[in-house]
Design a protein around this motif. Sequence first.
Motif, PDB file in Angstrom:
ATOM      1  N   GLY A  26      -4.957   5.543  -0.267  1.00 22.88           N
ATOM      2  CA  GLY A  26      -5.292   5.025  -0.757  1.00 22.88           C
ATOM      3  C   GLY A  26      -5.241   3.319  -1.729  1.00 22.88           C
ATOM      4  N   ALA A  27      -3.648   3.559  -2.361  1.00 25.20           N
ATOM      5  CA  ALA A  27      -3.800   2.805  -2.800  1.00 25.20           C
ATOM      6  C   ALA A  27      -3.144   1.029  -1.786  1.00 25.20           C
ATOM      7  N   VAL A  28      -2.985   1.977  -0.969  1.00 22.29           N
ATOM      8  CA  VAL A  28      -2.794   1.049   0.173  1.00 22.29           C
ATOM      9  C   VAL A  28      -3.886   0.585   1.053  1.00 22.29           C
ATOM     10  N   LEU A  29      -5.093   1.023   1.300  1.00 22.72           N
ATOM     11  CA  LEU A  29      -6.048   0.144   1.007  1.00 22.72           C
ATOM     12  C   LEU A  29      -6.661  -0.422   0.693  1.00 22.72           C
ATOM     13  N   ILE A  30      -6.643   0.224  -0.355  1.00 29.35           N
ATOM     14  CA  ILE A  30      -7.527  -0.481  -1.987  1.00 29.35           C
ATOM     15  C   ILE A  30      -6.426  -2.730  -1.789  1.00 29.35           C
ATOM     16  N   SER A  31      -5.484  -2.367  -1.393  1.00 32.37           N
ATOM     17  CA  SER A  31      -4.396  -3.296  -1.726  1.00 32.37           C
ATOM     18  C   SER A  31      -4.744  -4.549  -0.188  1.00 32.37           C
ATOM     19  N   HIS A  32      -4.891  -3.251   0.508  1.00 38.40           N
ATOM     20  CA  HIS A  32      -5.064  -3.890   2.082  1.00 38.40           C
ATOM     21  C   HIS A  32      -6.072  -4.443   2.344  1.00 38.40           C
ATOM     22  N   THR A  33      -7.249  -3.877   1.722  1.00 40.66           N
ATOM     23  CA  THR A  33      -8.363  -4.689   2.470  1.00 40.66           C
ATOM     24  C   THR A  33      -9.196  -5.432   1.112  1.00 40.66           C
ATOM     25  N   SER A 392     -12.115  -5.040   8.664  1.00 39.80           N
ATOM     26  CA  SER A 392     -10.495  -5.487   8.518  1.00 39.80           C
ATOM     27  C   SER A 392     -10.203  -4.940   9.876  1.00 39.80           C
ATOM     28  N   HIS A 393      -9.184  -5.564  10.241  1.00 32.74           N
ATOM     29  CA  HIS A 393      -8.564  -5.075  11.719  1.00 32.74           C
ATOM     30  C   HIS A 393      -7.822  -3.466  11.773  1.00 32.74           C
ATOM     31  N   PHE A 394      -7.554  -3.027  10.276  1.00 32.42           N
ATOM     32  CA  PHE A 394      -7.036  -2.166   9.462  1.00 32.42           C
ATOM     33  C   PHE A 394      -8.800  -0.890   9.948  1.00 32.42           C
TER      34      PHE A 394
END
Lengths: 476, 468
Positions: A26-33, A392-394
Amino acid sequence: MGQPKFKLNLTLLFGVAFFVIFFSLGAVLISHTYQPDCVYTPGQPAQCTYEALNAWEMTSEDWANLGETRRGDVVSYVIMAKAWLGQLPMDEGMMWRFKNWPPIIPLVTAVAIALESFWPLAATKLFLTSFVLALTWALFLKLVTLNFKASWKFTGFFFIFLLSPFLFGDFRSQLFGRGLFVSESLSFSFFILGLYCFFQTLLSPSWKYVFFTAAAWAVSANIRAQMDLVSLLGVAGFTFFMVVFYFLCPALKLSPITSSLKLKQLSVLLLTLFILSSPWKIRNWAKAGSFSMITTSESVYHFLWSPSDKVPSWLIGGNTACVVAPNLCSALNQSTQYSGDLKKHLTLSVLISKPSEWIKVRLKGWKLYWLPTILSEESVSENKDSISWRMSHFYFLQWPDLFFAFFCWMAVLVVLLMKGASKELKGQLALLILIFTGIYGIFFLLIPCEPRYFMVYRWLGFFFLMPLLAFKRKKA
Amino acid sequence: MKKPSRQFILIWSLFVASIFLIGVLSQKWNPETTCFNSGTPEEICKTEQVDFWRTSAKDFVNYGSGMGDVTNYLKIAEYFIGERKRDVILSWATYNWPPGFPAIVALVLKLTGPSYYFPKLLFVLSLALGFLFSILYHSIPLFSGRPVLRFFTWLSIFLLPDFRFQTVQFAYIASEGWAITTFVLALVALRSAGQKLTVSSAVWAGVALALASYMRALVDTLNSLTLTLLVAAAILAFLFEWIRQRKRPNLSTKSGRYLQLVLIIFAVQSILVAPWKFRNYKMTKIYSLCSTSDSVFRLHWTPTDKAPGWIKTSNVACRLAENVCAEVNTLPEEAIVDYRKGLTVSVFFANPVKWIIYRLKTFNSLWVGFSYKPSSWSDGSWWMAWIEGLFYLGMGIFAGAAFLSPSPKSIKNKAPNILFRSYALFFILANLAVFLVAPYEHRYSFFLRILFVYVGLVALGRKKIWKS
């Protein structure tokens, strides 16, 4: 004595592992998006999705001023929480919000705001979602592998299988993306936790699972009003048919699919669920005269009778009544004085008078029923001038979500049709699937819906595999 | 078909003569000639005040507003024999009323001409009623061995004022007499089919039901509902037995036989009423003997001050949802015309208990046609109406008790006529459904009252105490 401790310790261990994975994800996604060029101007229409905002740095004040009308879910939860904390007045707009949303997300948001000085608002919700999901996932792992002292290989495989839905964009988005800011993440988590407890109610004679199911589903109901309907109607329908089969099976000389103990447990479950989900309904009854989780259902009829150019494209079947009865719709829109009561009765009247046309209009939106929250390509191309959606490409394309969900449903159906498993369990699970399908079918037919409303149903196939696998393990 | 015995023909003749006499004596001898040709659309006098002996067909064509049963039966009859051209109102009439009674009137008109034909029409009805009563006389062993007592017991039914009015008094100009006659014949045929369990008896039952349907659309509505429930019950019973026995489906079992007979009755009745229903469908897109059923739902949404007085409880939906009713009546007709039925259903489901309580409160207007309290306690017609109403109710309770509690012997020795019992039960349910939904005059409950009397008399006839 060693076995239960062994299972409990392993369950705890895997629970912690799940928690770490989910929180980190979740933390990574919030940052990544996060998209730096996504800027929300207070009072202006949204230019990008919530995921694109810098959630780690946004304060409650920022959240409370999002959007043009400040009447959307996300903004309203924060505003309601602030009202509870005494930071905003209880004006008419506030009263409308409290009639429109159940209390738990505002409550959680209020706690998050209280902790804001220690860590970001988004972190509290992420923590809670991760905790509930981790608990649920660990319990499913225990149900299928740890209970049977399965090999590490199988346990590891199943551990990865449990994590597999997070590979898919829609599932991630509903839990750790957009869903984190609205109510989907928590309502889904508690609903699946309740579903686990319900499976245990079917599989085991223990009464504790009855109360755990009622508690989990009552919490889910107090998060999303839709879950209130799904859980209450689901349990009521299931109990009713169990009672019918209890008497019918001996009369037809068929093998029974339930016992008197199960009937008692189901009745207690229904009663307990009703009682636990009643407090907010009683409050609404006292304040607004309606015993329901939300009392602003006239917005449903407002959309159903709105002309097509005034209904958002992402609202499936938004204005079905207007499309099916254009003359009547035109007459109703001549004046703003027609009551919600009249529109409600006219909606049912149109459905009764022209059912095939109604269903045709609804079925035109079937794709949105299955595809995730992110708009389909057609919708993107229709709206590209007014809203720019960035993918996002993610996030993978939406189709893998669809295929995986279908694959799980097919697997469930195959196992149900196979010989060898317990007829009683298969019968009960098949009935439950039919009931949920019926409930969601009614939602799809009657209510203007967003695709996220069907997230639970899309993924039910995945979770229904668990008790079937558990039973197979038990037999082995 | 067996040749009727001499005794049957004698009894038939006696009944015909007695009924004709009763019919003639029932007519008033003080003609109210101002009822007609007054130039006003309102009905000035009630039909029972009219001297039918001295009233011509032409006068009745001008009776009242021109939209009622009476006038239109005559107009349709004239159309059938080519003496009237079809216009918009006549077209409406032909799909508002079924053709059975107008066909009989047309036959009489053709034989006798347009003037003073009503006594002849009564005579024709007496033949049919006499036939009915002689069948009842022979098929139900009431006071068997005491022919005089038996004959006058049957004839005493005409002492009931409403029964007499609906059959031989009002029957001059309305279809009730014929509808009641054919309906009771249908009950006899159904009971016979349930006893004999043969295909031919089922066919006759279907024919009789169709004939009754052609006399009054209400009978068709009730029959359609009843037969649908009957077919559904028969299919369920067959499936239940099939699953239970785990054998291949077999129509020679009890439930299979029952299903066969029910399907035959349903098919015969449906096929026979299909031509006129199909004709109405081509004109109105509504497949029914009465294709103006929309008016039922229009009445539901008529404000109370505009609801016609002759239907007391017609606007239940409007009464229960007053605000919605006021708004509905501001919408343009072309926008709302297709949705009144759905609106009515919606209001019912929103207030089912209130709706049922409201209807039950008006039970007196359904069953008796008089208020719960009279305007004066010396009003003889009020007393007679309530005595008759309670008599029907009593017969129904007695019949229900008798049929619901058959002795173990009767079940063991004889098949308990499941077909007739289930028809009777579903007919009661159909009446309840219509009572809940449709605007009601008390004459609409007559078929249910007749069913109670018939079943009650059958039950009485089975009691050994009555046999000599």
